[in-house]
Design a protein around this motif. Structure first.
Motif, PDB file in Angstrom:
ATOM      1  N   LYS A   1      12.542  24.102 -13.521  1.00 32.38           N
ATOM      2  CA  LYS A   1      13.205  25.430 -13.163  1.00 32.38           C
ATOM      3  C   LYS A   1      14.396  25.663 -13.540  1.00 32.38           C
ATOM      4  O   LYS A   1      14.861  26.637 -14.128  1.00 32.38           O
ATOM      5  N   VAL A   2      15.497  24.663 -13.197  1.00 33.48           N
ATOM      6  CA  VAL A   2      16.817  24.925 -13.353  1.00 33.48           C
ATOM      7  C   VAL A   2      16.919  25.036 -14.985  1.00 33.48           C
ATOM      8  O   VAL A   2      17.779  25.559 -15.621  1.00 33.48           O
ATOM      9  N   TYR A   3      16.274  24.087 -15.735  1.00 32.10           N
ATOM     10  CA  TYR A   3      16.439  23.983 -17.271  1.00 32.10           C
ATOM     11  C   TYR A   3      15.932  25.336 -17.959  1.00 32.10           C
ATOM     12  O   TYR A   3      16.594  25.647 -18.915  1.00 32.10           O
ATOM     13  N   PHE A   4      14.897  26.024 -17.447  1.00 27.86           N
ATOM     14  CA  PHE A   4      14.576  27.247 -17.959  1.00 27.86           C
ATOM     15  C   PHE A   4      15.557  28.208 -17.917  1.00 27.86           C
ATOM     16  O   PHE A   4      15.792  29.275 -18.854  1.00 27.86           O
ATOM     17  N   GLU A   5      16.775  27.997 -17.120  1.00 25.38           N
ATOM     18  CA  GLU A   5      17.846  29.081 -16.920  1.00 25.38           C
ATOM     19  C   GLU A   5      19.112  28.703 -17.866  1.00 25.38           C
ATOM     20  O   GLU A   5      19.992  29.309 -17.897  1.00 25.38           O
ATOM     21  N   LYS A   6      18.616  27.790 -18.662  1.00 22.63           N
ATOM     22  CA  LYS A   6      19.867  27.237 -19.592  1.00 22.63           C
ATOM     23  C   LYS A   6      20.389  28.382 -20.358  1.00 22.63           C
ATOM     24  O   LYS A   6      21.625  28.554 -20.311  1.00 22.63           O
ATOM     25  N   ALA A   7      19.816  29.152 -20.998  1.00 22.10           N
ATOM     26  CA  ALA A   7      20.517  30.165 -21.768  1.00 22.10           C
ATOM     27  C   ALA A   7      20.777  31.286 -21.072  1.00 22.10           C
ATOM     28  O   ALA A   7      22.009  31.607 -21.457  1.00 22.10           O
ATOM     29  N   LYS A   8      20.623  31.404 -19.720  1.00 22.03           N
ATOM     30  CA  LYS A   8      21.397  32.662 -18.934  1.00 22.03           C
ATOM     31  C   LYS A   8      22.762  31.911 -18.641  1.00 22.03           C
ATOM     32  O   LYS A   8      23.769  32.778 -18.755  1.00 22.03           O
ATOM     33  N   TYR A   9      22.806  30.727 -18.205  1.00 24.49           N
ATOM     34  CA  TYR A   9      24.103  30.186 -18.049  1.00 24.49           C
ATOM     35  C   TYR A   9      25.001  30.088 -18.964  1.00 24.49           C
ATOM     36  O   TYR A   9      26.150  30.187 -19.108  1.00 24.49           O
ATOM     37  N   TYR A  10      24.528  29.762 -20.210  1.00 25.25           N
ATOM     38  CA  TYR A  10      25.328  29.285 -21.473  1.00 25.25           C
ATOM     39  C   TYR A  10      25.822  30.501 -22.242  1.00 25.25           C
ATOM     40  O   TYR A  10      26.634  30.688 -22.867  1.00 25.25           O
ATOM     41  N   LYS A  11      24.980  31.676 -21.871  1.00 24.78           N
ATOM     42  CA  LYS A  11      25.192  33.081 -22.640  1.00 24.78           C
ATOM     43  C   LYS A  11      26.324  33.712 -21.806  1.00 24.78           C
ATOM     44  O   LYS A  11      27.129  34.470 -22.648  1.00 24.78           O
ATOM     45  N   SER A  12      26.674  33.620 -20.613  1.00 28.58           N
ATOM     46  CA  SER A  12      27.902  34.273 -19.723  1.00 28.58           C
ATOM     47  C   SER A  12      29.121  33.617 -20.468  1.00 28.58           C
ATOM     48  O   SER A  12      29.873  32.816 -19.700  1.00 28.58           O
ATOM     49  N   ASN A  13      29.476  33.915 -21.463  1.00 25.05           N
ATOM     50  CA  ASN A  13      30.911  33.316 -22.428  1.00 25.05           C
ATOM     51  C   ASN A  13      32.053  33.832 -21.794  1.00 25.05           C
ATOM     52  O   ASN A  13      32.686  32.905 -21.243  1.00 25.05           O
ATOM     53  N   GLY A  14      32.508  35.076 -21.485  1.00 21.05           N
ATOM     54  CA  GLY A  14      33.643  35.539 -21.288  1.00 21.05           C
ATOM     55  C   GLY A  14      33.874  35.514 -19.549  1.00 21.05           C
ATOM     56  O   GLY A  14      35.026  35.585 -18.979  1.00 21.05           O
ATOM     57  N   SER A  15      32.740  35.880 -18.821  1.00 19.41           N
ATOM     58  CA  SER A  15      32.680  35.860 -17.616  1.00 19.41           C
ATOM     59  C   SER A  15      33.206  34.853 -16.707  1.00 19.41           C
ATOM     60  O   SER A  15      32.952  33.641 -17.173  1.00 19.41           O
ATOM     61  N   PRO A  16      33.973  34.901 -15.670  1.00 21.83           N
ATOM     62  CA  PRO A  16      34.552  33.737 -15.024  1.00 21.83           C
ATOM     63  C   PRO A  16      33.315  33.096 -14.126  1.00 21.83           C
ATOM     64  O   PRO A  16      32.582  33.830 -13.895  1.00 21.83           O
ATOM     65  N   LYS A  17      33.204  31.752 -14.403  1.00 21.00           N
ATOM     66  CA  LYS A  17      32.216  31.000 -13.793  1.00 21.00           C
ATOM     67  C   LYS A  17      32.261  30.629 -12.350  1.00 21.00           C
ATOM     68  O   LYS A  17      33.405  30.180 -11.897  1.00 21.00           O
ATOM     69  N   THR A  18      31.330  30.901 -11.373  1.00 25.49           N
ATOM     70  CA  THR A  18      31.278  30.542 -10.243  1.00 25.49           C
ATOM     71  C   THR A  18      31.102  29.074 -10.134  1.00 25.49           C
ATOM     72  O   THR A  18      30.537  28.368 -10.840  1.00 25.49           O
ATOM     73  N   GLU A  19      31.360  28.646  -8.537  1.00 28.28           N
ATOM     74  CA  GLU A  19      30.984  27.299  -8.447  1.00 28.28           C
ATOM     75  C   GLU A  19      29.364  26.774  -8.581  1.00 28.28           C
ATOM     76  O   GLU A  19      29.070  25.909  -9.079  1.00 28.28           O
ATOM     77  N   LYS A  20      28.682  27.952  -8.329  1.00 25.11           N
ATOM     78  CA  LYS A  20      27.267  27.843  -8.391  1.00 25.11           C
ATOM     79  C   LYS A  20      26.750  27.493  -9.874  1.00 25.11           C
ATOM     80  O   LYS A  20      25.822  26.680 -10.094  1.00 25.11           O
ATOM     81  N   VAL A  21      27.572  28.420 -10.651  1.00 23.64           N
ATOM     82  CA  VAL A  21      27.091  28.317 -12.243  1.00 23.64           C
ATOM     83  C   VAL A  21      27.384  26.967 -12.696  1.00 23.64           C
ATOM     84  O   VAL A  21      26.798  26.323 -13.539  1.00 23.64           O
TER      85      VAL A  21
END
Length: 106
Positions: A21-41
């Motif tokens: 389930k975590v791996y399915f969200e891979k594209a979503k996390y790597y797509k957010s290029n410019g936005s600051p990343k939170t600790e959860k991300v």
């Protein structure tokens, strides 16, 4: 797979589904290029990295089984052209054990 498995195979299978389930969200996390990343991300991205490293450690038959069964969600019976039913279940169990060991050692 029997729910009352004495060797813990059902628990391992459930753990693999949780990891997938975590791996399915891979594209979503790597797509957010410019936005600051939170600790959860950042934690999710580290987990995805651990999954990739654990997959790279596996030998080809195990890697194929893990990828097709959990990460790519191919047809439910994708394995029929390669393995008999008992061979597939035996190899899947070994692949899950090997993957989880490699995943936990990362």
């Amino acid at each position: 797979m029997a729910r009352n498995s004495y060797d813990g195979s059902y628990i391992r299978f459930s753990e693999m589904e949780t990891i997938a389930k975590v791996y399915f969200e891979k594209a979503k996390y790597y797509k957010s290029n410019g936005s600051p990343k939170t600790e959860k991300v950042n934690n999710k991205m580290l987990t995805i990295g651990k999954i990739d490293k654990a997959c790279n450690v596996l030998c080809d038959p195990y890697k194929t089984i893990i990828r097709n069964t959990f990460f790519e969600k191919k047809n439910l019976y994708w394995w029929e052209q390669y393995y008999s039913k008992t061979t597939y279940y035996r190899l899947r169990n070994k692949a899950i054990k090997t993957f989880l060991l490699a995943y936990k050692l990362q």
